[in-house]
Every structure is written in C-alpha cells, then in structure tokens.
Write an enzyme that holds these catalytic residues in place. Sequence first.
Site, PDB file in Angstrom:
ATOM      1  CD  GLU A   1      -8.217   2.294   1.288  1.00 36.45           C
ATOM      2  OE1 GLU A   1      -7.330   1.673   0.664  1.00 36.45           O
ATOM      3  OE2 GLU A   1      -8.345   3.535   1.244  1.00 36.45           O
TER       4      GLU A   1
ATOM      5  CG  HIS B   1      -2.127   0.482   1.803  1.00 35.73           C
ATOM      6  ND1 HIS B   1      -3.198  -0.361   1.832  1.00 35.73           N
ATOM      7  CD2 HIS B   1      -2.602   1.665   1.307  1.00 35.73           C
ATOM      8  CE1 HIS B   1      -4.292   0.273   1.388  1.00 35.73           C
ATOM      9  NE2 HIS B   1      -3.946   1.513   1.070  1.00 35.73           N
TER      10      HIS B   1
ATOM     11  CG  HIS C   1      -3.674   6.006   2.966  1.00 34.66           C
ATOM     12  ND1 HIS C   1      -5.006   5.920   3.295  1.00 34.66           N
ATOM     13  CD2 HIS C   1      -3.512   5.220   1.863  1.00 34.66           C
ATOM     14  CE1 HIS C   1      -5.615   5.117   2.436  1.00 34.66           C
ATOM     15  NE2 HIS C   1      -4.732   4.687   1.553  1.00 34.66           N
ATOM     16  CD  GLU C   2      -0.303   4.923  -0.267  1.00 36.20           C
ATOM     17  OE1 GLU C   2      -0.256   3.682  -0.319  1.00 36.20           O
ATOM     18  OE2 GLU C   2      -1.246   5.591  -0.764  1.00 36.20           O
TER      19      GLU C   2
END
Lengths: 494, 494
Positions: free
Chosen positions: A289, A263, A259-260
């Site tokens: 997101e 980003h 997830h990160e």
Amino acid sequence: MPYDQLIHFVKEANILSAVESLLDWDSETMMPERGLPARAEELSMIAAIAHERRTDPRIGDLLSRLDGKASNEQQVANLREVRRAYDRATKLPADLVRKIAHVSTIAKDVWGRARADNDFPAFAPILSQLLELKRQVADLIGYSGERYDALLDEFEPGMTSAEVSRVFSALRGPLSDIVRQISTSKRQPDTSILHRHFPRAAQETFARRMAEVVGFDFSAGRLDVSKHPFCSGSFPGDIRLTTRYYEDFFSPSVFGVLHESGHGMYEQGLPAEHAFTPLGQAVSLGIHESQSRMWENMVGRSREFWEKFFPEAQAAFDSLKGVSLDAFCGAINTVKPSLIRVEADEVTYNLHIILRFELERDMISGTLAVKDIPDAWRAKCRELLGITPQDDREGCLQDIHWSMGSYGYFPTYALGNLYAAQFFAAAKMAMPDLPERIRRGELRPLLDWLRSNIHQHGQRYRAGELVQRVTGQPLSIEPFLGYIRGKFFPVYGL
Amino acid sequence: MPYDQLIHFVKEANILSAVESLLDWDSETMMPERGLPARAEELSMIAAIAHERRTDPRIGDLLSRLDGKASNEQQVANLREVRRAYDRATKLPADLVRKIAHVSTIAKDVWGRARADNDFPAFAPILSQLLELKRQVADLIGYSGERYDALLDEFEPGMTSAEVSRVFSALRGPLSDIVRQISTSKRQPDTSILHRHFPRAAQETFARRMAEVVGFDFSAGRLDVSKHPFCSGSFPGDIRLTTRYYEDFFSPSVFGVLHESGHGMYEQGLPAEHAFTPLGQAVSLGIHESQSRMWENMVGRSREFWEKFFPEAQAAFDSLKGVSLDAFCGAINTVKPSLIRVEADEVTYNLHIILRFELERDMISGTLAVKDIPDAWRAKCRELLGITPQDDREGCLQDIHWSMGSYGYFPTYALGNLYAAQFFAAAKMAMPDLPERIRRGELRPLLDWLRSNIHQHGQRYRAGELVQRVTGQPLSIEPFLGYIRGKFFPVYGL
C-alpha cells in the site's frame, strides 16, 4: 540439494496460486456471466491442490533438515518465510479452514442484505460466529502478545497490535486536530470542476497515459475494467491493473490507475529470478500500500506533477479548459470529514482506519460485544471525525471485510500511508532535486530508487527492518504529519 | 456409487483441462509479451496434474468394476468414452509422451525456419524422428486395420483409414472435374470488391452482429482478437471466439466469425448438466467442423442470408455502396484452385485435404520416404488441383500440423464439410421452408434443429452413428456434391 528440493515444492504451490489468481482476474474482467458455475469449480479445485502442495509434509521435513543450515542471506530469508507460511498453513485443521470458507460465504451474503436493509441485528449472529472461528484460528496460530497479533500477522508479518496501537495512538490526536483546522478554514476548494462531463474514451486514453508516465510497463502488464479496481499478478512480467470509468467524475479512473500502477510497479520490480518464492514476493500489504499511495497521492496529487501534466489533461478533456492549475490542485486535494471510508481523502482516511482497528481489536479480544458495535462505531466516529452516521449503512455495515473474516487487514491501509510518507521523505533526502524532476515529468529516478531500495529485495527484510534500512529510522508518524501539513495547510491558507 | 466416483474423477481431470484451455486462451488474447516464462510453467504444471488425474489407476479399477454394469444408455456412453480416453492415456509411457512434447516443440521451431528459408532438407531429419515416434504411439495404442487408424482415432473416434479412403477416393474425381469446369468458365466473379477499405471499428461491430444473428449467445461467450482465429471453451456457459481484422479485406473477420460461431454454438448447446464428462463434450473434430462449416458456408455464404443482411453490410461499410447483391454473392463464392490450403474456397478445400491424407497415410506406413515428400506433394497437387507449387513454402512446408506431430488431423476438415452438407440436407428435408426462413433472417429454427439432433447428445453417439441417426444414411459424398453443384454452377453459368 534439500534447499533446491524445498524451493521446487514452494514454487509449485505458488505457481498454482498464480493460476488461481489469473482465474480470479478473468472472473472479474473477462468471463461471461454464465461462466460462473464452471469457474467456481475450477477455482475450488485449484485452491485445494495448491493447499495440498503448500501443506505437503515433505516441506516440513525439508525445513527441519535445513534448520540453521542456510548458506547465505538469501537462503535465510527464503527459509524464514517458507517456514512461516508452512506453519500458518499446517496449524489449521482442514475442517476449520473449510468451515470458515463456508461461513464467510454465507456471511458475505447476509451482510449484503443487512446493509441494504440497514439491519445490523440480522448480521450480528453470523458475525459472532465468524469472530469465534477467527479466535480459534488465532489460538491455533499462536501469539506472544495478544490474540489479534496472530490475525494481523497474516497481512503484515511481524507487526504487533502493541506497535500498531503505539503508532495510531500518537497519530489520532494530531490528525484530528489537522482535520478540524482544515474543516473550519474559510478557504475551501471548488470540487465541482471534477464532476463535469469526462467522456469515457478520453478517460481510457488518459488513464493509460498516466500509468505509462509513472513507469508502469505495458509489455509486462495490462489495464482493464472491473467493478472494483485491483492489481493482480504473481510474476513481474505479467501484472494486471483494473479500473472503472464514471463519465461524471474525473478522479476515480485517473487516481485509481495511479494507485494501482503503484501496486503494479512494485510487482513488476520484484526479482524475476526469484519468482514464486518469498524472495520474489512483496513484503506485506502495508508495504504494498505504501507504493500505491505514494504514486497516487505524494506524486499523483502533487502540484509538481500537474505542472507538467495538467496541460495534457486540458487537451484531453474539454471540461477542464479554462480551469486554473491552482483550482485543479485544490479540487483534487480537498479534505472533508465524511462517513464512508472508500470515499475519504488522504488526510481523514487514516482516522477511518484507526476507528476500525480500535473496534476490531476489542471484538477479537471480546471486550466489545457484537451487539454494542453500532454504538461504539458512532461514538468513535464522532470522536475521530467530528461527524456521526445516521444509520449503520454508513456506519458499521459499510465495509465488506468483517463479513469475509478479514480481521487485521484494515491497519495495513494506514500503515501504508505512514510507510509511504517515510519512504518519500527518504527519497527526497537522497534526491534533493526530486520535486524539480517531477515538475519536468521525470519520474524514472523515483521508480529506480524504489526498485533498488525496496522492490528488488522481495521478502529479504520484513517491513519493520526494511523501513529502518531504507529510512534510517523505525516506523514513525512524523514524516506523514509533516507531509500532510506541508501539502494541505497552503491549500487551505493555514 | 462406483459410477459416481468414476464421474467425479473424470470431472476433476476435465476441469483441470478447462483451466489449461483458459490459460491457453489468455496467452493468445490477453497476456502481455513478457508473461510467457511464467505461463509456460503454469501450463506445464497444470498439464502434468491433469495427466496424473486422467491416468489415476483408480479410474482403471472403477472401469473394471463397472464393466457391463451400465444402468442406462447415458452410462453406456460415458463408460465407453471414459474407457477409450483412459486406455489412450495409459497405454503411452510417460517417457514417450514427454519425448514427443519435447521433439515437437523443437520441430515447430525448425519447421518455422525451414519454411522461411524454403529448406525442406533442414526439416526432414526431425520430421523423420517425429514420424517414428508417432509410429510407436500407434503401435502402443493398437489398431485392427492399419497404423494410421490409431492416429486418426485420436481426432475422429471410430473412424478408419479404409472408410476415409473410400469416401475421399469417391470424392476426388467428381470434385476435380467440378473445379476444372468452374476454372474454365467464361463467367468469373469480380473479387476486388472484397479488397476495398473496411474500417476496423465497423468490422468489429459487424462481426459481432453476425455472431449474434446466427445465435451465438454473448451472455455465455466472448469475441476477441488473436493472431490465428479459434474457438475455446469447455463449459457451455463460457465459450470464447477469436478473430482478426484486415482493413483491406472484408472476408476474414466476417466469415471467420461465422465459422467460429458455428463451433461456439455447438459448445454452447452441449448439455451443461453433463459438463466435464463425455456426455457433455463434442463428438469429434469432424462433427465440430461440420457445425462451423455449415454456418460459415451453407448459411453464411448463401444468397438467402445476404438477401436479408447485405443491406446491413452496405450501411456498415461505405465500400459496399453501389455493389449489387449478385456481385457480392459471386465475390464471396469464388472458386479458384490455389496453392495454400488456408486460403482455399469451399470447393477446392477438400482437394487440399485429400492430398494431405494420401501423403500422411503413406508417411506413417513408411511407403513414402521423408525425402520424397516434396516431389510427391507437387505431383498430387498437379493431379488434384491442376497447379504446381514453385517451391516448398507453398508446398509441403505450408502447414504447421506435421511439425506438431498431428497426423490424422487433416481428414477431419474434409469430413466436416461432408457431414455439414449431409446434416444441412436433412435439416432442409425436415424444414422445407428453411431457405425462406434464412431469407427473412430467421436462423433460430436451424439452430434449434442442430441443438436437438446433434448438440444435446454430447458423445452419446459416435460420429458414424450420429450421421446415420440424424440423416437416415451413412456418411455419403452425394449431399456435398449436390450442394456444390447447386450453389456454384449458377454462379459460374454452368
């Protein structure tokens, strides 16, 4: 020259914000506990200087002189976004900004204790105060539709309550149906395999490997540990991810890092030549997101991905030996209505967001009184998720956002999921062999596609226009529902 | 109130410097390689704002209004040191400061290549330019004795060339004699035991243990890795040490960390209530160095210390099994004239410094021409150390300092050694059982003594006055010579 002068001022303000963000990162990851008093002074000083620069009247003068004088599309975008930021920063009197900072610092503390004590009435008065202050903010910023628009605009520029409402209203019914179908299915995955022993050192190595595999560039970034995971950075050459490790749970570090990394790769893909100006910055929280959710869920929880990498996971963790790929993919794609948003799966997650959006919109407009929030929460929860919290700790006191004065933030999480599905569908149209590529561990083509279609543009287009340009359609719920059905119905034998 | 206003301005400038120092620390320890371009912009911006604040004319006005109006000894000290810093900062025109920054950035690069190529003539022109700029600085700052005083004063406030010269002249003869005696001794320690295999992970654990043992507080600090070791921090609650690890050499991490811990404990012992003002800051580089050298050498290389901790070292490192305490203490206390300052032992080290002081004093006064530096270096090296460099790489091109425009810095290293011996002798007078305490691993009494005699005062006293107050004597070479003879003559059977 006025344009160059303007860009010079803007860059200075944003360089100071980058320093602020490094100080924050350091506080969360590196700073010894007794460093806090000095850090608080450093942060408030840099924030004050940055605010001064951001509201420098010379920026206003230059903007007026440059009105209608942009000489190319890039200047148009930079001027549009500098104007927006300058207006937002100067419309609020310093007193009000200070007051909100002060009240929300106290509110965070009050909320923390109210949550621990399951005592909503203790939180209610300061929540009312914060809502009143944010209504003042909205009125000073201005809006054409409704008050909530002015708050939403802070996180998702150009988005309106009406548009969010249209999308969420269309989504809530079908999504609740899907959740009901899945919940009542006879086939339910065994999630216990994710709760075996996963030694920390092996998790560290594997999480880093996952970040590298999807394309996060460690010559332009780091991965560290913090209590709450985040991605920090203001320059494509220096993007910092964090995660945390639980030895009795496989998912948080692996999927958290995917997830990160999403980003982080967005930030690493922004054009360095426009660093510290809007053209070098991300479009919105929702678009941000979309990048994290795509890599975490659409790639990172796909069967194709693990066809390639599950053998590596098994080599890294004894606990996964003897587990079949099917069993593993089922476990990491379990759907189950639950009360806590941050623990929700990717199907029920949006329902948690819809609940919050519908409540906070009414809180800001005033049609929902603060004292009625707990009941309203319970009713919506039952309606959307089919379950009811036993107390406010797992109800309306669970999130920190309202105590920080962040209203209009929640919708961006769900918008991110929708954008992600829409972008991912477009990527598959453009690259029909994408699933096959992922199966072979070739993730670069997808990243390259995101780089050229999304990342390189910075804030050239607002979210709505970007979605239209990249996918040929306005924001739509269909790609998301299609993705959810296509992925989860087989898992649950539906 | 003017005093409080003044302190407010001073604190703001120093808080900005603290931010600058954190950015520097991060660059050396954490920043990914591609982060440099943004970091350079961040640093130059914060430096510029800090300079602006430090030279704010309101500080000058307040200082004038407060002249002679201090209401207690603390205010006297703060006003004295704020005045000194303000004068130094405002006497130099911004153009000159920028020019020096620019030239020394280039000079550092030219020096690096000149050293690699052993090509002093390539470095000579820019060195001349830098010297000329620093002469201008000295003239603008002003001095009562000689030009070099104005430069020395930057690092060791109140110290004069005449005083350094007096001390070094007295020291050079006896010290050279001692080195000659030791060099020709038949008994020579076996240093090969320090060059066995010392696994990195074990070094990390042991180095951290050493820092804890001497009293470095990890709730108010960190230990990380950097290319060149240093101690960074501007607030007693957040002090950061660095070191490096060589698997084939025991000493650099262990003694490096003891050294940096000495610096760090000084910073941790400064009064937090005076943070960011002179009363909360270290006296001088020389006094700082006295703390690092005391813990590294007088404690950390003492036989008493290792009586307690050598068994731990043997448990940590297989390579030390079977080595006797005598052999170990001999190896870590080897004296041998060598050409490279940073590799010098604690006896010959001061001779390296005397050499540099004598040369740079003449470089600044102009009596030594740049072209004659290499020959002058060789001659002094032979005279002081009895050996001669084969080329300028191991001669006058070895140190980075001159290329950075740092003249007057070197003497503080040797002053630190002298202060350390004088303080340590006073501590032993005050606590006759100190050696016995160290033998039992009880290092807290020494730290407490340093805290109450030195650390807690911040800049209340200048170095000379502090030495007089703490030891009852002015700066003297006798404690150092006594310490050296007492420690090394037995090792070498003299």
